[in-house]
Design a protein around this motif. Structure first.
Motif, PDB file in Angstrom:
ATOM      1  N   LEU A   1       0.829  -1.200   0.000  1.00 27.33           N
ATOM      2  CA  LEU A   1       0.000   0.000   0.000  1.00 27.33           C
ATOM      3  C   LEU A   1       0.865   1.251   0.000  1.00 27.33           C
ATOM      4  O   LEU A   1       1.974   1.256   0.533  1.00 27.33           O
ATOM      5  CB  LEU A   1      -0.902   0.044   1.242  1.00 27.33           C
ATOM      6  N   CYS A   2       0.326   2.323  -0.565  1.00 25.12           N
ATOM      7  CA  CYS A   2       0.960   3.637  -0.466  1.00 25.12           C
ATOM      8  C   CYS A   2       0.603   4.213   0.901  1.00 25.12           C
ATOM      9  O   CYS A   2      -0.580   4.313   1.249  1.00 25.12           O
ATOM     10  CB  CYS A   2       0.457   4.550  -1.580  1.00 25.12           C
ATOM     11  N   THR A   3       1.594   4.613   1.683  1.00 18.91           N
ATOM     12  CA  THR A   3       1.326   5.123   3.024  1.00 18.91           C
ATOM     13  C   THR A   3       0.657   6.492   3.010  1.00 18.91           C
ATOM     14  O   THR A   3       0.007   6.874   3.983  1.00 18.91           O
ATOM     15  CB  THR A   3       2.623   5.217   3.850  1.00 18.91           C
ATOM     16  N   GLU A   4       0.792   7.224   1.922  1.00 19.06           N
ATOM     17  CA  GLU A   4       0.178   8.550   1.840  1.00 19.06           C
ATOM     18  C   GLU A   4      -1.299   8.487   1.508  1.00 19.06           C
ATOM     19  O   GLU A   4      -2.106   9.260   2.032  1.00 19.06           O
ATOM     20  CB  GLU A   4       0.907   9.405   0.787  1.00 19.06           C
ATOM     21  N   THR A   5      -1.682   7.569   0.636  1.00 15.95           N
ATOM     22  CA  THR A   5      -3.053   7.533   0.138  1.00 15.95           C
ATOM     23  C   THR A   5      -3.836   6.282   0.552  1.00 15.95           C
ATOM     24  O   THR A   5      -5.061   6.273   0.469  1.00 15.95           O
ATOM     25  CB  THR A   5      -3.058   7.602  -1.397  1.00 15.95           C
ATOM     26  N   GLY A   6      -3.136   5.246   0.976  1.00 11.80           N
ATOM     27  CA  GLY A   6      -3.793   3.988   1.290  1.00 11.80           C
ATOM     28  C   GLY A   6      -4.126   3.167   0.055  1.00 11.80           C
ATOM     29  O   GLY A   6      -4.733   2.095   0.153  1.00 11.80           O
ATOM     30  N   LYS A   7      -3.704   3.638  -1.112  1.00  8.92           N
ATOM     31  CA  LYS A   7      -3.986   2.939  -2.363  1.00  8.92           C
ATOM     32  C   LYS A   7      -3.183   1.648  -2.465  1.00  8.92           C
ATOM     33  O   LYS A   7      -2.015   1.598  -2.095  1.00  8.92           O
ATOM     34  CB  LYS A   7      -3.639   3.850  -3.551  1.00  8.92           C
TER      35      LYS A   7
END
Length: 217
Positions: A176-182
């Motif tokens: 997951l991307c830690t900034e967006t949760g994507k």
């Protein structure tokens, strides 16, 4: 009640959290000498896992409750542990926290909960002045079964640059991307019985190392 930590987190040459201790204690050991540095009593019914921050300053423990306790380790001039004090609690989840990890700068903690969410907390606060840690981000866990029900994460590990979060549910591994949760990628049936998850830098990419501990499963 015996404490069983499913994860052993090691700060190089400094702290080692003992996986087996009586009661609800977390034992601290020197990573090189094996010397006992002290202990922390979580005063909770049952401990699930604990982690040491990368800078060796904090310990955080998840204990099958919605809150996470955080302790500060105070060192003497000779490097020995002077005291360990409970300095803050992470309050916000509505159900038990299943796993947590510190970010590489030791200023944030990422938690996964049975309430189906992931939270990023700022612990770089003036807790000596009773300033509470703050929730920076809340994302829904983006993993579901065939009926659409949310599947819970049982392991978390963050990349050395803090940008990628690796999470597992059983044999499924997600990035997951830690900034967006994507969701960046998903590996179904990555391995049977993933019991430990660790990230390593390698030429600007990352190897996610899966260690099977069949002996304790």
């Amino acid at each position: 009640m015996a404490l069983f930590l499913k994860s052993i987190l090691l700060k190089p040459s400094l702290l080692h959290l003992s996986p087996y201790t009586p009661g609800t204690d977390i034992m601290l050991w020197h990573g090189k000498t094996g010397k006992n540095l002290g202990h922390v009593d979580t005063n909770q019914l049952k401990n699930n896992m604990a982690a040491v921050s990368p800078n060796g300053r904090f310990i955080a423990a998840a204990a099958f409750t919605a809150d996470v306790k955080v302790w500060e380790i105070v060192y003497s001039k000779d490097g020995s542990v002077k005291e360990v004090s409970n300095v803050m609690q992470l309050k916000g989840h509505k159900s038990a926290v299943t796993w947590l990890c510190f970010t590489p700068n030791s200023e944030q903690i990422i938690t996964a909960s049975k309430d189906g969410s992931i939270r990023t907390w700022n612990i770089n606060v003036r807790y000596h002045l009773d300033e509470d840690p703050k929730t920076l981000k809340v994302f829904p866990i983006p993993l579901h079964d065939s009926s659409g029900s949310t599947l819970l994460y049982d392991r978390l590990s963050i990349s050395p640059d803090g940008k990628i979060l690796a999470a597992t549910h059983g044999s499924t591994l997600q990035w997951l991307c830690t900034e967006t949760g994507k969701v960046l990628d998903t590996a179904d049936k990555a391995h049977d019985g993933i019991s430990k998850l660790k990230t390593f830098p390698l030429h600007f990419s990352f190897i996610f190392f899966l260690l099977l501990l069949y002996a304790i499963l």
